[in-house]
Design an enzyme around this catalytic site. Structure first.
Site, PDB file in Angstrom:
ATOM      1  N   ARG A   1       1.784 -12.277 -17.352  1.00  0.00           N
ATOM      2  CA  ARG A   1       2.861 -12.415 -18.222  1.00  0.00           C
ATOM      3  C   ARG A   1       4.086 -11.803 -17.856  1.00  0.00           C
ATOM      4  O   ARG A   1       4.142 -10.704 -17.263  1.00  0.00           O
ATOM      5  CB  ARG A   1       2.444 -11.672 -19.612  1.00  0.00           C
ATOM      6  CG  ARG A   1       3.510 -11.531 -20.713  1.00  0.00           C
ATOM      7  CD  ARG A   1       3.115 -11.200 -21.738  1.00  0.00           C
ATOM      8  NE  ARG A   1       2.131 -11.659 -22.477  1.00  0.00           N
ATOM      9  CZ  ARG A   1       1.322 -10.932 -23.566  1.00  0.00           C
ATOM     10  NH1 ARG A   1       1.358  -9.751 -23.918  1.00  0.00           N
ATOM     11  NH2 ARG A   1       0.280 -11.808 -24.496  1.00  0.00           N
TER      12      ARG A   1
ATOM     13  N   ARG B   1       0.421   1.807 -29.383  1.00  0.00           N
ATOM     14  CA  ARG B   1      -0.146   0.418 -29.532  1.00  0.00           C
ATOM     15  C   ARG B   1       1.129  -0.400 -28.935  1.00  0.00           C
ATOM     16  O   ARG B   1       2.131   0.098 -28.465  1.00  0.00           O
ATOM     17  CB  ARG B   1      -0.155   0.167 -31.187  1.00  0.00           C
ATOM     18  CG  ARG B   1      -1.120  -1.213 -31.588  1.00  0.00           C
ATOM     19  CD  ARG B   1      -2.641  -0.695 -30.958  1.00  0.00           C
ATOM     20  NE  ARG B   1      -3.469  -1.735 -31.838  1.00  0.00           N
ATOM     21  CZ  ARG B   1      -3.670  -3.057 -31.254  1.00  0.00           C
ATOM     22  NH1 ARG B   1      -3.010  -3.350 -30.145  1.00  0.00           N
ATOM     23  NH2 ARG B   1      -4.525  -3.866 -32.025  1.00  0.00           N
ATOM     24  N   LYS B   2       0.921  -1.812 -29.116  1.00  0.00           N
ATOM     25  CA  LYS B   2       2.112  -2.675 -28.578  1.00  0.00           C
ATOM     26  C   LYS B   2       3.267  -2.292 -29.483  1.00  0.00           C
ATOM     27  O   LYS B   2       3.294  -1.969 -30.600  1.00  0.00           O
ATOM     28  CB  LYS B   2       1.555  -4.104 -28.740  1.00  0.00           C
ATOM     29  CG  LYS B   2       1.555  -4.558 -30.069  1.00  0.00           C
ATOM     30  CD  LYS B   2       1.107  -6.128 -30.140  1.00  0.00           C
ATOM     31  CE  LYS B   2       1.925  -7.066 -29.714  1.00  0.00           C
ATOM     32  NZ  LYS B   2       1.625  -8.475 -30.082  1.00  0.00           N
TER      33      LYS B   2
ATOM     34  N   GLY C   1      -4.759 -19.206 -33.215  1.00  0.00           N
ATOM     35  CA  GLY C   1      -6.141 -19.511 -33.005  1.00  0.00           C
ATOM     36  C   GLY C   1      -7.054 -18.412 -33.535  1.00  0.00           C
ATOM     37  O   GLY C   1      -8.227 -18.605 -33.822  1.00  0.00           O
TER      38      GLY C   1
ATOM     39  N   CYS D   1      -0.398 -14.782 -33.012  1.00  0.00           N
ATOM     40  CA  CYS D   1       0.469 -14.715 -31.853  1.00  0.00           C
ATOM     41  C   CYS D   1       1.285 -15.959 -32.162  1.00  0.00           C
ATOM     42  O   CYS D   1       2.409 -15.937 -31.770  1.00  0.00           O
ATOM     43  CB  CYS D   1      -0.258 -14.953 -30.675  1.00  0.00           C
ATOM     44  SG  CYS D   1      -1.280 -13.453 -30.431  1.00  0.00           S
ATOM     45  N   GLY D   2       0.659 -17.121 -32.781  1.00  0.00           N
ATOM     46  CA  GLY D   2       1.562 -18.321 -33.157  1.00  0.00           C
ATOM     47  C   GLY D   2       2.400 -18.123 -34.422  1.00  0.00           C
ATOM     48  O   GLY D   2       3.157 -19.067 -34.858  1.00  0.00           O
TER      49      GLY D   2
HETATM   50 FE1  SRM Z   1      -0.247 -12.012 -29.096  1.00  0.00          FE
HETATM   51  C1  SRM Z   1      -3.186 -10.308 -28.269  1.00  0.00           C
HETATM   52  C2  SRM Z   1      -1.032 -14.358 -26.531  1.00  0.00           C
HETATM   53  C3  SRM Z   1       2.932 -13.237 -29.179  1.00  0.00           C
HETATM   54  C4  SRM Z   1      -0.040 -10.331 -32.041  1.00  0.00           C
HETATM   55  N1  SRM Z   1      -1.791 -12.114 -27.560  1.00  0.00           N
HETATM   56  C5  SRM Z   1      -2.931 -11.426 -27.501  1.00  0.00           C
HETATM   57  C6  SRM Z   1      -3.598 -11.580 -26.274  1.00  0.00           C
HETATM   58  C7  SRM Z   1      -3.040 -10.608 -24.901  1.00  0.00           C
HETATM   59  C8  SRM Z   1      -4.994 -11.323 -26.275  1.00  0.00           C
HETATM   60  C9  SRM Z   1      -5.880 -11.613 -24.969  1.00  0.00           C
HETATM   61  O1  SRM Z   1      -5.978 -10.846 -24.159  1.00  0.00           O
HETATM   62  O2  SRM Z   1      -6.290 -12.626 -24.835  1.00  0.00           O
HETATM   63  C10 SRM Z   1      -3.192 -13.102 -25.868  1.00  0.00           C
HETATM   64  C11 SRM Z   1      -3.155 -13.646 -24.645  1.00  0.00           C
HETATM   65  C12 SRM Z   1      -3.718 -15.188 -24.573  1.00  0.00           C
HETATM   66  C13 SRM Z   1      -3.240 -15.979 -23.282  1.00  0.00           C
HETATM   67  O3  SRM Z   1      -4.137 -16.117 -22.260  1.00  0.00           O
HETATM   68  O4  SRM Z   1      -2.050 -16.317 -23.507  1.00  0.00           O
HETATM   69  C14 SRM Z   1      -1.845 -13.192 -26.512  1.00  0.00           C
HETATM   70  N2  SRM Z   1       0.688 -13.237 -27.924  1.00  0.00           N
HETATM   71  C15 SRM Z   1       0.203 -14.364 -27.123  1.00  0.00           C
HETATM   72  C16 SRM Z   1       1.299 -15.309 -26.647  1.00  0.00           C
HETATM   73  C17 SRM Z   1       1.068 -15.807 -25.398  1.00  0.00           C
HETATM   74  C18 SRM Z   1       1.188 -16.452 -27.652  1.00  0.00           C
HETATM   75  C19 SRM Z   1       2.048 -17.601 -27.175  1.00  0.00           C
HETATM   76  O5  SRM Z   1       0.967 -18.765 -27.118  1.00  0.00           O
HETATM   77  O6  SRM Z   1       3.159 -17.734 -27.135  1.00  0.00           O
HETATM   78  C20 SRM Z   1       2.523 -14.595 -27.045  1.00  0.00           C
HETATM   79  C21 SRM Z   1       3.111 -13.819 -26.026  1.00  0.00           C
HETATM   80  C22 SRM Z   1       4.477 -13.121 -26.330  1.00  0.00           C
HETATM   81  C23 SRM Z   1       4.777 -12.285 -25.081  1.00  0.00           C
HETATM   82  O7  SRM Z   1       5.613 -13.207 -24.072  1.00  0.00           O
HETATM   83  O8  SRM Z   1       4.786 -11.245 -25.038  1.00  0.00           O
HETATM   84  C24 SRM Z   1       2.049 -13.781 -28.215  1.00  0.00           C
HETATM   85  N3  SRM Z   1       1.273 -11.798 -30.300  1.00  0.00           N
HETATM   86  C25 SRM Z   1       2.507 -12.372 -30.306  1.00  0.00           C
HETATM   87  C26 SRM Z   1       3.158 -12.179 -31.652  1.00  0.00           C
HETATM   88  C27 SRM Z   1       4.367 -13.085 -32.025  1.00  0.00           C
HETATM   89  C28 SRM Z   1       5.523 -12.008 -31.816  1.00  0.00           C
HETATM   90  O9  SRM Z   1       5.659 -11.351 -31.036  1.00  0.00           O
HETATM   91  O10 SRM Z   1       6.666 -12.599 -32.334  1.00  0.00           O
HETATM   92  C29 SRM Z   1       2.295 -11.460 -32.127  1.00  0.00           C
HETATM   93  C30 SRM Z   1       2.351 -10.936 -33.546  1.00  0.00           C
HETATM   94  C31 SRM Z   1       3.634 -10.127 -33.960  1.00  0.00           C
HETATM   95  C32 SRM Z   1       3.133  -8.595 -33.631  1.00  0.00           C
HETATM   96  O11 SRM Z   1       2.678  -8.470 -32.543  1.00  0.00           O
HETATM   97  O12 SRM Z   1       3.587  -7.690 -34.517  1.00  0.00           O
HETATM   98  C33 SRM Z   1       1.132 -11.160 -31.418  1.00  0.00           C
HETATM   99  N4  SRM Z   1      -1.230 -10.417 -30.071  1.00  0.00           N
HETATM  100  C34 SRM Z   1      -0.963 -10.142 -31.049  1.00  0.00           C
HETATM  101  C35 SRM Z   1      -2.054  -9.173 -31.451  1.00  0.00           C
HETATM  102  C36 SRM Z   1      -2.404  -8.327 -32.843  1.00  0.00           C
HETATM  103  C37 SRM Z   1      -1.499  -7.202 -32.642  1.00  0.00           C
HETATM  104  C38 SRM Z   1      -1.739  -6.095 -33.533  1.00  0.00           C
HETATM  105  O13 SRM Z   1      -0.998  -4.909 -33.961  1.00  0.00           O
HETATM  106  O14 SRM Z   1      -3.026  -5.935 -34.115  1.00  0.00           O
HETATM  107  C39 SRM Z   1      -2.880  -9.121 -30.432  1.00  0.00           C
HETATM  108  C40 SRM Z   1      -4.262  -8.419 -30.415  1.00  0.00           C
HETATM  109  C41 SRM Z   1      -4.142  -7.001 -30.037  1.00  0.00           C
HETATM  110  O15 SRM Z   1      -2.891  -6.631 -29.411  1.00  0.00           O
HETATM  111  O16 SRM Z   1      -5.120  -6.142 -29.731  1.00  0.00           O
HETATM  112  C42 SRM Z   1      -2.470 -10.078 -29.516  1.00  0.00           C
HETATM  113 FE1  SF4 Z   2      -5.514 -15.269 -31.263  1.00  0.00          FE
HETATM  114 FE2  SF4 Z   2      -3.139 -14.759 -29.950  1.00  0.00          FE
HETATM  115 FE3  SF4 Z   2      -5.245 -15.624 -28.584  1.00  0.00          FE
HETATM  116 FE4  SF4 Z   2      -4.007 -17.122 -30.368  1.00  0.00          FE
HETATM  117  S1  SF4 Z   2      -3.413 -16.305 -28.288  1.00  0.00           S
HETATM  118  S2  SF4 Z   2      -6.228 -17.039 -30.075  1.00  0.00           S
HETATM  119  S3  SF4 Z   2      -3.511 -15.784 -32.058  1.00  0.00           S
HETATM  120  S4  SF4 Z   2      -5.208 -13.610 -29.775  1.00  0.00           S
END
Ligand code: SRM
Ligand code: SF4
Length: 518
Positions: A69, A183-184, A442, A447-448
Site C-alpha cells: 500500500r 490505532r489507525k 466485504g 472499507c468500502g
Molecule cells: Fe480498510 C483493515 C482495505 C479503506 C476501515 N482495510 C483493512 C485491511 C488492511 C485488512 C487486512 O489486513 O486484510 C484491508 C486490506 C485488504 C486488501 O488486501 O486490500 C483493508 N481499507 C482497505 C482498502 C484497500 C479498501 C479498498 O478496496 O479501497 C482501503 C485502503 C485505503 C488506503 O489507501 O489506505 C481501505 N478501511 C478503509 C476505510 C475507508 C476510508 O478510510 O475512507 C475504512 C473506514 C473508515 C475508517 O477507517 O474509519 C476502513 N480497514 C478498516 C478497518 C476498521 C477500523 C477500525 O477502527 O476498526 C479495518 C480493520 C482494522 O483496522 O483492524 C481495516
Molecule cells: Fe472487510 Fe476491508 Fe477486507 Fe473489505 S477490504 S473485506 S471491508 S477488511
C-alpha cells in the site's frame, strides 16, 4: 524522538505488547535478511504485523504474494511514478495487479518478499513511499481530486496535504514520533465546495470556511471536524471541534491532535481505541483544551458556516479547468482494478495528452488533467477509453467496492467481481433518471464505506434453505456532499443469490428506476 505514552494500559493487548517490544519501522533494517530467508522463515509478528509499517501486507489468502500500500497525497501521481508501479506489477505476470483504494491511493498485488529491497529503491527513485500506510499509523491523506484545477475551489490544498504527510512521515523516511498511535488514523483536507473527501468519516477533517476579521475582509481557512470513523463495533460521524484555522496552521494542528491522541488515546481495548472514544471519555471541551495546551496558543472558534454547499461530484467525463483551454478527463475504472498494461497506458496517455500527471479519486477512478482543447478529441478516441469509459452506464459509474475475499482474509464474501456483474446486469434491465451510488464492502470493517452510499451492501453470512450462504446487509439513507449523513442498516441477511431481484425492487421503488422495454 519516541512517543511518551502516558496512559499505557496495565493489561496490554497483544498489539500494544509487540509495538512496545519493537517499533514497526525497525523491520526496515531486516529487509535484506527477509529477502534472503523467504516469507516462510520470517518471524510471524514481523511478517504479519510490523511489515505493515512499511506498507507491506502479508496476505493469508495468497501466502507469499504480498500487497503493497502506497501513499498518494491528494491522490496525485506522475507518469514516471505510474510507469515504475506498472513495471513492478508486470513482473508478477498473472499475480500482478493494482487497486485504486477508497482513500485515493494505490495498492499493488503479487509482491514477493525477495524483491522488496529493489522495489523500495525504485519507489525512492521516483519520489514515492509506502511508509506508515498500515496498522497504527496515519493513512493516506485525502483531498479534492481536482485541487488546483477547479475554478470554484476555495483553497488549493495540494501543498498542505503534502506538508502534513511530510510532517507525519519525515518526508517519507519514516517518523517514529507517530508510529505508535493507539490505532489507525484518517485525515482529509477539503478545499472545494462539494465535500469530495467524505469529511464526516475522517478522524480529522478540514473543510473550507471564511472567518470574519474585526476590521478586515473575511479570510479563507478551515473549520475542523474530529472523530469520524467506521469500525465493526461502531460508526460515528465526525463532530465540529469548534475551531477555525488559517491554512498555515493546518500542519501544527494535525501535529497537536496526533500528539494528544498518541499520548492519551485509549489503548487497552482495540475496539475502543479510535479518536472518538477518547473524545467521548473526555468531552469535546477538554479535548479541545488539551489540543490548545500542545499548541501553546488559543484556537479561534469555528466560523459560523462552512462553504460546503454543492452536491458531491463524481468527476467522470470531460470538464473545463480553471486554466483556460485545458480540461480534466475523468475515466471510470471498474471497481478500481488496474493491470500492468492499463497502468503503462495511463502513464502514456497522461504524457501524450496532458502534462504527465494523473489523479485518483475516492470513488476508485482516474482523472487525466491538463488536456488541451486541441488534443481532447484524439484522447477520447484512444482504445483504453473503451475499457475506462468517460460515459459508463449509470450503476456501474457510481459503483465502489472494497477488496473482498479475493485478497482479504477478513472478507465474508467476494465483492469486486460480484459488484460489477450485478451493476452491469441491473443497468441492462433498468432505466435510471438519477445516479444511484452503490458501495460494497466485504465485512463490517466498512472499507468500502457502505454508510456513505445511496445503497450500501455489507458482506455477511445469510441463511437460505437451511444453509449458510454468502449474503449482505442492506444499508440505506446515506447522503454525501453538503450536510452529509451516514446511512444505516435497513435489512439484514439477504442471500447474494436473491440480491439482484431485491436491488431491482429497491431501485424501482425508492430511486424511480423504470424497467427497460425488452
Ligand atoms: Fe480498510 C483493515 C482495505 C479503506 C476501515 N482495510 C483493512 C485491511 C488492511 C485488512 C487486512 O489486513 O486484510 C484491508 C486490506 C485488504 C486488501 O488486501 O486490500 C483493508 N481499507 C482497505 C482498502 C484497500 C479498501 C479498498 O478496496 O479501497 C482501503 C485502503 C485505503 C488506503 O489507501 O489506505 C481501505 N478501511 C478503509 C476505510 C475507508 C476510508 O478510510 O475512507 C475504512 C473506514 C473508515 C475508517 O477507517 O474509519 C476502513 N480497514 C478498516 C478497518 C476498521 C477500523 C477500525 O477502527 O476498526 C479495518 C480493520 C482494522 O483496522 O483492524 C481495516
Ligand atoms: Fe472487510 Fe476491508 Fe477486507 Fe473489505 S477490504 S473485506 S471491508 S477488511
Amino acid at each position: 524522538m519516541t512517543s511518551v505514552i502516558t496512559n499505557q494500559a496495565t493489561s496490554q493487548n497483544k498489539f500494544e505488547k509487540f509495538k512496545a517490544e519493537k517499533d514497526g519501522l525497525a523491520v526496515r533494517q531486516d529487509l535484506e535478511q527477509f529477502a534472503q530467508l523467504g516469507w516462510e522463515a520470517i518471524d510471524e509478528t514481523d511478517r504479519d504485523h510490523r511489515l505493515k509499517w512499511l506498507g507491506i501486507f502479508f496476505r493469508p489468502v495468497t501466502p507469499g504474494k504480498f500487497m503493497m500500500r502506497l501513499r498518494m497525497p491528494s491522490g496525485i501521481l506522475t507518469s514516471p511514478q505510474m510507469q515504475v508501479l506498472a513495471e513492478i506489477v508486470q513482473r508478477y505476470g498473472a499475480d500482478g495487479s493494482a487497486d485504486i483504494t477508497t482513500r485515493q491511493n494505490l495498492q499493488l498485488r503479487g509482491i514477493r518478499i525477495e524483491d522488496i529491497p529493489d522495489i523500495f529503491d525504485r519507489l525512492k527513485s521516483v519520489g514515492l513511499t509506502s511508509v506508515q500506510s498500515g496498522m497504527d499509523n496515519v493513512r493516506n491523506i485525502t483531498a479534492s481530486p481536482v485541487a488546483g484545477l477547479d475554478a470554484d475551489e476555495l483553497i488549493d490544498v495540494r501543498d498542505l496535504v503534502q506538508a502534513v504527510q511530510d510532517m507525519i512521515t519525515n518526508r517519507g523516511e519514516g517518523n517514529s514520533e507517530f508510529t505508535n498511535l493507539p490505532r489507525k488514523f484518517n485525515i482529509a483536507i477539503e478545499g472545494g465546495r462539494d465535500n469530495s473527501v467524505h469529511a464526516e468519516i475522517n478522524d480529522i477533517a478540514f473543510i473550507p470556511a471564511f472567518k470574519a476579521g474585526e476590521q478586515s475582509e473575511p479570510t479563507i481557512g478551515f473549520n475542523v471536524l474530529v472523530g469520524g470513523f467506521f469500525s465493526a463495533k461502531r460508526c460515528a460521524s465526525a463532530v465540529p471541534l469548534n475551531v477555525w484555522v488559517a491554512p498555515e496552521q493546518v500542519v501544527q494542528l494535525c501535529r497537536a491532535i496526533l500528539e494528544v491522541y498518541r499520548d492519551h488515546g485509549l489503548r487497552a481495548n482495540r475496539q475502543k481505541s479510535r479518536l472518538m472514544w477518547l473524545i467521548d471519555e473526555w468531552g469535546l471541551e477538554k479535548f479541545r483544551a488539551m489540543v490548545e495546551q500542545r499548541l501553546e496558543y488559543p484556537l479561534l472558534p469555528a466560523a459560523e458556516k462552512d462553504e460546503i454547499d454543492w452536491d458531491k461530484r463524481d468527476h467522470i467525463g470531460v470538464y473545463r479547468q480553471k486554466q483556460s483551454g485545458l480540461n480534466f478527463v475523468g475515466l471510470h475504472v471498474p471497481v478500481g482494478r488496474l493491470y500492468a498494461a492499463d497502468m503503462f497506458e495511463l502513464a502514456r496517455l497522461s504524457e501524450v495528452y496532458g502534462s504527465g500527471e494523473l489523479r485518483l479519486t475516492v470513488e476508485q477512478n482516474v482523472i487525466l488533467p491538463h488536456v488541451s482543447d486541441a488534443r481532447l478529441e484524439a484522447l477520447l478516441q484512444e482504445p483504453l477509453l473503451e475499457k475506462f469509459s468517460v460515459n459508463p452506464s449509470p450503476l456501474v459509474r457510481s459503483l465502489v467496492s472494497c477488496t473482498g475475499a479475493q485478497f482479504c482474509n477478513f472478507a465474508l464474501i467476494e465483492t469486486k467481481s460480484r459488484a460489477l456483474a450485478m451493476a452491469k446486469a441491473l443497468d441492462e434491465q433498468l432505466e435510471l433518471t438519477r445516479p444511484v451510488r452503490i458501495h460494497w464492502t466485504g465485512c463490517p470493517n466498512s472499507c468500502g464505506q457502505p454508510q456513505v452510499a445511496d445503497i450500501g451492501l455489507m458482506g455477511t453470512k445469510a441463511r437460505k434453505n437451511g444453509k449458510a450462504v454468502d449474503g449482505v446487509d442492506l444499508y440505506g439513507g446515506g447522503t454525501v456532499g453538503k450536510d452529509a449523513h451516514l446511512g444505516e442498516c435497513v435489512e439484514k441477511g439477504i442471500a447474494c443469490d436473491d440480491l439482484e431481484d431485491r436491488l431491482r425492487n429497491v431501485l424501482i421503488e425508492q430511486f424511480g428506476a423504470k424497467p427497460k422495454q425488452s
